[in-house]
Write a protein that holds these residues in place. Sequence first.
Motif, PDB file in Angstrom:
ATOM      1  N   GLY B 153       9.988 -35.605  40.457  1.00 17.72           N
ATOM      2  CA  GLY B 153      10.565 -34.266  40.468  1.00 17.72           C
ATOM      3  C   GLY B 153      10.249 -33.506  41.745  1.00 17.72           C
ATOM      4  N   TRP B 154      10.965 -32.378  41.948  1.00 15.23           N
ATOM      5  CA  TRP B 154      10.748 -31.639  43.194  1.00 15.23           C
ATOM      6  C   TRP B 154       9.375 -30.989  43.184  1.00 15.23           C
ATOM      7  CZ3 TRP B 154      10.228 -26.348  44.562  1.00 15.23           C
ATOM      8  CH2 TRP B 154      10.316 -25.433  43.514  1.00 15.23           C
ATOM      9  N   THR B 155       8.761 -30.877  41.997  1.00 18.54           N
ATOM     10  CA  THR B 155       7.442 -30.279  41.908  1.00 18.54           C
ATOM     11  C   THR B 155       6.340 -31.314  42.091  1.00 18.54           C
ATOM     12  OG1 THR B 155       7.559 -30.592  39.538  1.00 18.54           O
ATOM     13  CG2 THR B 155       8.219 -28.459  40.381  1.00 18.54           C
ATOM     14  N   VAL B 405       8.234 -17.097  24.004  1.00 16.40           N
ATOM     15  CA  VAL B 405       9.588 -17.648  24.113  1.00 16.40           C
ATOM     16  C   VAL B 405       9.572 -18.887  25.004  1.00 16.40           C
ATOM     17  CG1 VAL B 405      11.961 -17.120  24.775  1.00 16.40           C
ATOM     18  CG2 VAL B 405      10.491 -15.331  23.856  1.00 16.40           C
ATOM     19  N   ASP B 406       8.763 -18.815  26.047  1.00 18.19           N
ATOM     20  CA  ASP B 406       8.733 -19.932  26.989  1.00 18.19           C
ATOM     21  C   ASP B 406       8.181 -21.193  26.335  1.00 18.19           C
ATOM     22  OD1 ASP B 406       9.132 -20.830  29.781  1.00 18.19           O
ATOM     23  OD2 ASP B 406       6.982 -21.224  29.651  1.00 18.19           O
ATOM     24  N   ASN B 407       7.303 -21.032  25.342  1.00 19.73           N
ATOM     25  CA  ASN B 407       6.824 -22.218  24.623  1.00 19.73           C
ATOM     26  C   ASN B 407       7.976 -23.078  24.165  1.00 19.73           C
ATOM     27  OD1 ASN B 407       4.135 -22.108  24.764  1.00 19.73           O
ATOM     28  ND2 ASN B 407       3.804 -21.067  22.815  1.00 19.73           N
ATOM     29  N   LEU B 409      11.247 -22.736  25.386  1.00 21.97           N
ATOM     30  CA  LEU B 409      12.281 -22.996  26.390  1.00 21.97           C
ATOM     31  C   LEU B 409      11.779 -23.787  27.591  1.00 21.97           C
ATOM     32  CD1 LEU B 409      14.134 -19.579  26.372  1.00 21.97           C
ATOM     33  CD2 LEU B 409      14.858 -21.736  25.343  1.00 21.97           C
ATOM     34  N   HIS B 410      10.493 -23.859  27.764  1.00 19.48           N
ATOM     35  CA  HIS B 410       9.973 -24.559  28.936  1.00 19.48           C
ATOM     36  C   HIS B 410      10.463 -26.005  28.952  1.00 19.48           C
ATOM     37  CE1 HIS B 410       7.344 -25.707  32.182  1.00 19.48           C
ATOM     38  NE2 HIS B 410       6.932 -26.739  31.462  1.00 19.48           N
ATOM     39  N   ALA B 411      10.780 -26.463  30.152  1.00 24.10           N
ATOM     40  CA  ALA B 411      11.238 -27.842  30.328  1.00 24.10           C
ATOM     41  C   ALA B 411      12.525 -28.139  29.585  1.00 24.10           C
ATOM     42  CB  ALA B 411      10.159 -28.856  29.954  1.00 24.10           C
ATOM     43  N   ALA B 417      19.237 -23.751  33.899  1.00 25.98           N
ATOM     44  CA  ALA B 417      20.305 -22.763  34.050  1.00 25.98           C
ATOM     45  C   ALA B 417      19.792 -21.546  34.807  1.00 25.98           C
ATOM     46  CB  ALA B 417      20.820 -22.348  32.670  1.00 25.98           C
ATOM     47  N   HIS B 418      18.612 -21.076  34.386  1.00 25.81           N
ATOM     48  CA  HIS B 418      18.027 -19.894  35.043  1.00 25.81           C
ATOM     49  C   HIS B 418      17.926 -20.098  36.546  1.00 25.81           C
ATOM     50  CE1 HIS B 418      15.099 -16.970  36.377  1.00 25.81           C
ATOM     51  NE2 HIS B 418      14.207 -17.904  36.606  1.00 25.81           N
ATOM     52  N   PHE B 419      17.280 -21.164  36.942  1.00 19.60           N
ATOM     53  CA  PHE B 419      17.002 -21.203  38.378  1.00 19.60           C
ATOM     54  C   PHE B 419      18.190 -21.661  39.190  1.00 19.60           C
ATOM     55  CE2 PHE B 419      15.012 -25.439  37.391  1.00 19.60           C
ATOM     56  CZ  PHE B 419      15.636 -26.223  38.335  1.00 19.60           C
ATOM     57  N   HIS B 420      19.136 -22.352  38.561  1.00 19.60           N
ATOM     58  CA  HIS B 420      20.317 -22.676  39.352  1.00 19.60           C
ATOM     59  C   HIS B 420      21.155 -21.436  39.620  1.00 19.60           C
ATOM     60  CE1 HIS B 420      19.472 -26.966  38.942  1.00 19.60           C
ATOM     61  NE2 HIS B 420      20.263 -27.101  39.983  1.00 19.60           N
ATOM     62  N   ILE B 479      16.298 -31.239  26.539  1.00 22.38           N
ATOM     63  CA  ILE B 479      15.184 -31.309  27.473  1.00 22.38           C
ATOM     64  C   ILE B 479      15.688 -31.709  28.843  1.00 22.38           C
ATOM     65  CG2 ILE B 479      13.028 -32.522  27.966  1.00 22.38           C
ATOM     66  CD1 ILE B 479      12.811 -32.784  24.854  1.00 22.38           C
ATOM     67  N   ARG B 480      15.183 -31.032  29.865  1.00 28.86           N
ATOM     68  CA  ARG B 480      15.624 -31.331  31.221  1.00 28.86           C
ATOM     69  C   ARG B 480      15.056 -32.680  31.658  1.00 28.86           C
ATOM     70  NH1 ARG B 480      11.871 -27.308  35.058  1.00 28.86           N
ATOM     71  NH2 ARG B 480      12.962 -28.273  36.777  1.00 28.86           N
ATOM     72  N   ARG B 481      15.675 -33.301  32.615  1.00 26.20           N
ATOM     73  CA  ARG B 481      15.246 -34.566  33.213  1.00 26.20           C
ATOM     74  C   ARG B 481      15.385 -35.767  32.278  1.00 26.20           C
ATOM     75  NH1 ARG B 481      10.031 -31.932  36.294  1.00 26.20           N
ATOM     76  NH2 ARG B 481      11.200 -31.096  38.021  1.00 26.20           N
TER      77      ARG B 481
HETATM   78  C1  HEM Z   1      13.028 -10.930  37.199  1.00 23.64           C
HETATM   79  C2  HEM Z   1      13.175 -12.044  37.748  1.00 23.64           C
HETATM   80  C3  HEM Z   1      12.624 -13.386  37.279  1.00 23.64           C
HETATM   81  C4  HEM Z   1      11.830 -13.727  36.239  1.00 23.64           C
HETATM   82  C5  HEM Z   1      11.244 -12.810  35.210  1.00 23.64           C
HETATM   83  C6  HEM Z   1      11.640 -15.154  36.285  1.00 23.64           C
HETATM   84  C7  HEM Z   1      10.884 -15.894  35.395  1.00 23.64           C
HETATM   85  C8  HEM Z   1      10.748 -17.271  35.414  1.00 23.64           C
HETATM   86  C9  HEM Z   1       9.907 -18.031  34.540  1.00 23.64           C
HETATM   87  C10 HEM Z   1       9.020 -17.446  33.461  1.00 23.64           C
HETATM   88  C11 HEM Z   1      10.050 -19.347  34.843  1.00 23.64           C
HETATM   89  C12 HEM Z   1       9.335 -20.546  34.213  1.00 23.64           C
HETATM   90  C13 HEM Z   1      10.148 -21.188  33.174  1.00 23.64           C
HETATM   91  C14 HEM Z   1       9.551 -22.474  32.706  1.00 23.64           C
HETATM   92  O1  HEM Z   1       9.340 -23.385  33.511  1.00 23.64           O
HETATM   93  O2  HEM Z   1       9.299 -22.583  31.506  1.00 23.64           O
HETATM   94  C15 HEM Z   1      10.979 -19.420  35.917  1.00 23.64           C
HETATM   95  C16 HEM Z   1      11.380 -20.580  36.513  1.00 23.64           C
HETATM   96  C17 HEM Z   1      12.040 -20.614  37.725  1.00 23.64           C
HETATM   97  N1  HEM Z   1      12.531 -19.538  38.420  1.00 23.64           N
HETATM   98 FE1  HEM Z   1      12.507 -17.608  37.823  1.00 23.64          FE
HETATM   99  N2  HEM Z   1      12.329 -15.659  37.337  1.00 23.64           N
HETATM  100  C18 HEM Z   1      12.920 -14.606  37.984  1.00 23.64           C
HETATM  101  C19 HEM Z   1      13.671 -14.646  39.119  1.00 23.64           C
HETATM  102  C20 HEM Z   1      13.816 -15.791  39.861  1.00 23.64           C
HETATM  103  C21 HEM Z   1      14.394 -15.814  41.161  1.00 23.64           C
HETATM  104  C22 HEM Z   1      14.914 -14.606  41.925  1.00 23.64           C
HETATM  105  C23 HEM Z   1      14.368 -17.109  41.552  1.00 23.64           C
HETATM  106  C24 HEM Z   1      14.845 -17.739  42.839  1.00 23.64           C
HETATM  107  C25 HEM Z   1      15.441 -17.197  43.769  1.00 23.64           C
HETATM  108  C26 HEM Z   1      13.792 -17.896  40.507  1.00 23.64           C
HETATM  109  C27 HEM Z   1      13.624 -19.261  40.565  1.00 23.64           C
HETATM  110  C28 HEM Z   1      13.032 -20.013  39.591  1.00 23.64           C
HETATM  111  C29 HEM Z   1      12.883 -21.442  39.645  1.00 23.64           C
HETATM  112  C30 HEM Z   1      13.307 -22.336  40.790  1.00 23.64           C
HETATM  113  C31 HEM Z   1      12.281 -21.832  38.456  1.00 23.64           C
HETATM  114  C32 HEM Z   1      11.990 -23.224  37.929  1.00 23.64           C
HETATM  115  C33 HEM Z   1      11.221 -24.170  38.721  1.00 23.64           C
HETATM  116  C34 HEM Z   1      11.089 -25.502  38.010  1.00 23.64           C
HETATM  117  O3  HEM Z   1      10.433 -25.584  36.967  1.00 23.64           O
HETATM  118  O4  HEM Z   1      11.628 -26.493  38.511  1.00 23.64           O
HETATM  119  N3  HEM Z   1      13.477 -17.061  39.485  1.00 23.64           N
HETATM  120  N4  HEM Z   1      11.389 -18.146  36.266  1.00 23.64           N
END
Ligand code: HEM
Lengths: 212, 589
Positions: B153-155, B405-407, B409-411, B417-420, B479-481
């Motif tokens: 993974g990228w991490t 909630v993350d418990n 949704l994590h992974a 969807a969020h980070f894309h 689940i991702r991956r």
């Molecule tokens: C209010 C704004 C934000 C909140 C509250 C937030 C919260 C979170 C949380 C809690 C996670 C962890 C989820 C998990 O792995 O279970 C996450 C993952 C992530 N977020 Fe955000 N985020 C926010 C904005 C952003 C922004 C602006 C970016 C990038 C520009 C971003 C990029 C990412 C990425 C790349 C991951 C996942 C990384 C991975 O596991 O591969 N997030 N975010």
Amino acid sequence: MSDTEFEGIVASPWSGGASPFAINSKKLGMWLFIISDSLTFSALLISYAYVRLETPNWPRPFEIWPAIAKSSLMTFVLLSSSLTMVLGVNAAFNGDRKKTVRYLIATILCGIAFVAIHATEWVTLLGEGVTPWSNPFNPAAPLFGGTFFGLTGLHMLHVTIGVAYLAIIAWGFGKGKYTAEHVEVSGLYWHFVDLVWMFIFPMVYLLSVNPK
Amino acid sequence: MSSHAHTGGSTVHAPMAEPSGFIRKYIFSVDHKVIGIQYFLLALTAVVIGIVLSLLMRFHLVWPNATLPFVSGGQMSQEQYLALVTMHGTIMVFFVLTTAPQGGFGNYFLPIQIGAPDMAFPRLNMLSFWVTFLAFVCIIAAFVVPGGAPISGWTGYTPLSGLGEISGPGEGWGQTLWIVSISLFCLASLLGALNFIATTIDLRAPGMSLMRMPLTVWGWFVTAILGLLAFGVLLAGGILLLLDRSAGTSFFIPAGLVVNDQLQPHSGGSPLLWQHLFWFFGHPEVYIAILPGMGVASHVLSTFARKPVYGYRAMAYAICAIGFLGFMVWGHHMFVSGMSPYSGFAFSVLTMSIGVPSAIKTFNWLGTLWGGKIQFKTPMLFALGFVSLFVSGGLSGLFLAQPAVDNMLHATYYVVAHFHLVMGVAAIFGIFAATYFWFPKMFGRMMNEPLGKIHFWFTFVGAYCIFMPMHFIGIAGGIRRYADASAVGFLAHLQPVHQFMTIAAFITGAAQLFFLFNFFYSLKFGPKASKNPWNATTLEWDTDSPPPMDNFGGHYPSVYRGPYEFSVPGAGDDFIPQWLEPSQVARAK
Ligand code: HEM
Ligand SMILES: [Cu+2]
């Protein structure tokens, strides 16, 4: 509407057209490098603290003689090199080329001495059977060697690079190619490397003095 | 020449003669503009590779048993799928989202927008690019070494990434190359960041106070500070991981680990330590990817709404606040890694507090649009798309920021969807907006508008079609991956959703050809661009398109006002450039 007038803001050193810190960009650049490099070292030191706290009975093998004596000597040598460095920078700003070069060479020699003594330390430890993956003191704490060699190794690399860097500066300054400012900037680097040792010495050596 | 070049003891280089040889001019150039284009082209290459990898993944998710001509054995193995995941993520995050906005556009436009002839350290700048390039070569080489690309993974989570070949194909050579590549990338980015910061502090033209800097410059400047502080920590992590793999240490590997029925010869380390080091970098990194985009969005929205940025100061402070808070929230990636509920709570509150400056930015973007005479040019469309995607993706972050909630949704795909949306596509939209906006300046020709609009609509609708449904799959427990969800009982009925996303992905991917064609066609055949085709206000529009070697052709601009003076009451034109002396400003008749 003073904000839209050119004159309205010239009063501040931040209003453009000049370096707000009144130093040249090279110096600023070196400070920025030091900030980022100190984060790398901090991360390593914190990692070290992390694994050390997690491991019961972290080895404390260093005897006053020879390890602590040697490392204290190394500390002394490095501190002296900072002094000669300061004198060198001072001489450079006074325009005394010969003196500058002499002080720089003294600094370089201290650096080389540091690395040399450190190398004997490494050889001793390796001889005792300490490797990055194991140690004879407590097999349940294999990271003793890893942290030791990792931290001191990276620091030694910095000293070595510093020696080469100072050599170039000394050579160029002697030839009149470089200014006193170049010397000063290289001094910043050298003091920084010194400062890092002031963290490594207590954390790696003094905290591991044999309690007996 | 003005006094600018030699004031304050700063070592600004006098305008250099343009080098004549091809190699000095285009390959080992010290001109920040050429270096910016080099970064941009590197990112363009990387993004094409990254998209192809993602399409292969999407294909495999829907047709896991298909026979593929280029895969040995015909069918893609699960490990090969993981290799795709890893390489897609790594290439996109590092070599596209970090490289194009900062290395590419930042390099090209930061010096011009502050009225400087070049970066503070031109040769260091060249070094940064070539080390980045070397890092790219290393990561691409991971495809062809024995064992192939890594699968962690990228991490690069440990212990998987720390054990070597035993833990899977790609974990030998491939993983080592991954670490080397990332470490080189860290080094290059550190040098680049240092250069950006020194340039912004020292080389601003007379009158260019901090509060007159375009918001793009604020974005690049704060991004550089984040880079300076974050990449050093990842570098430390990279060094330790490399030691684990090649010197036999066990920083990240606990005792008693049995992999493929073999007890591993490691003990004493902690995988959590890697997570801390990685995410201490990783969270700031996501802002490194997005802050330049935020700057571009503000810049472009204001220009095409013909209105000043609403709340300029608040915008600049919000960028700083986001950067500052960004260093205190890394734990939200580790809620389920065995964290004390108290730290979880602290990280949760801090994470949600980033919502405040983010909301300030969003409302100010809307405020900028409010009542404007909006011109829907392609860069404007992409800037609007940026805002939309940033909001859609950011809101899901607030849910993820709740440990409870993350418990669940994590992974899952919910995180994907969020980070894309918020990082991936939003940052890409920032890059597209920047490309369409600055192409005339960089290459002296206009891009084609209709093609640009087609490109926008396909990409905008496509991105939502691909990533919105992922939320539902994630909530349903997808689940991702996982290489093949159709084999998992409770997920099998969601396959049609996957099919929909895959089709959308292929269409969106194909639509990028509109962009590539437009880009290369306009490079050669686009109509010639004037100095200031958008009637914009900042300094890059005060010089030729493309700018000469020393940026302003021997004269250095002075700055008389803030960056976004559009539709000023009483003025003759609807824009007043920063460089115009007050006496030259036309009055309304
Ligand atoms: C209010 C704004 C934000 C909140 C509250 C937030 C919260 C979170 C949380 C809690 C996670 C962890 C989820 C998990 O792995 O279970 C996450 C993952 C992530 N977020 Fe955000 N985020 C926010 C904005 C952003 C922004 C602006 C970016 C990038 C520009 C971003 C990029 C990412 C990425 C790349 C991951 C996942 C990384 C991975 O596991 O591969 N997030 N975010
Ligand atoms: Cu995060």
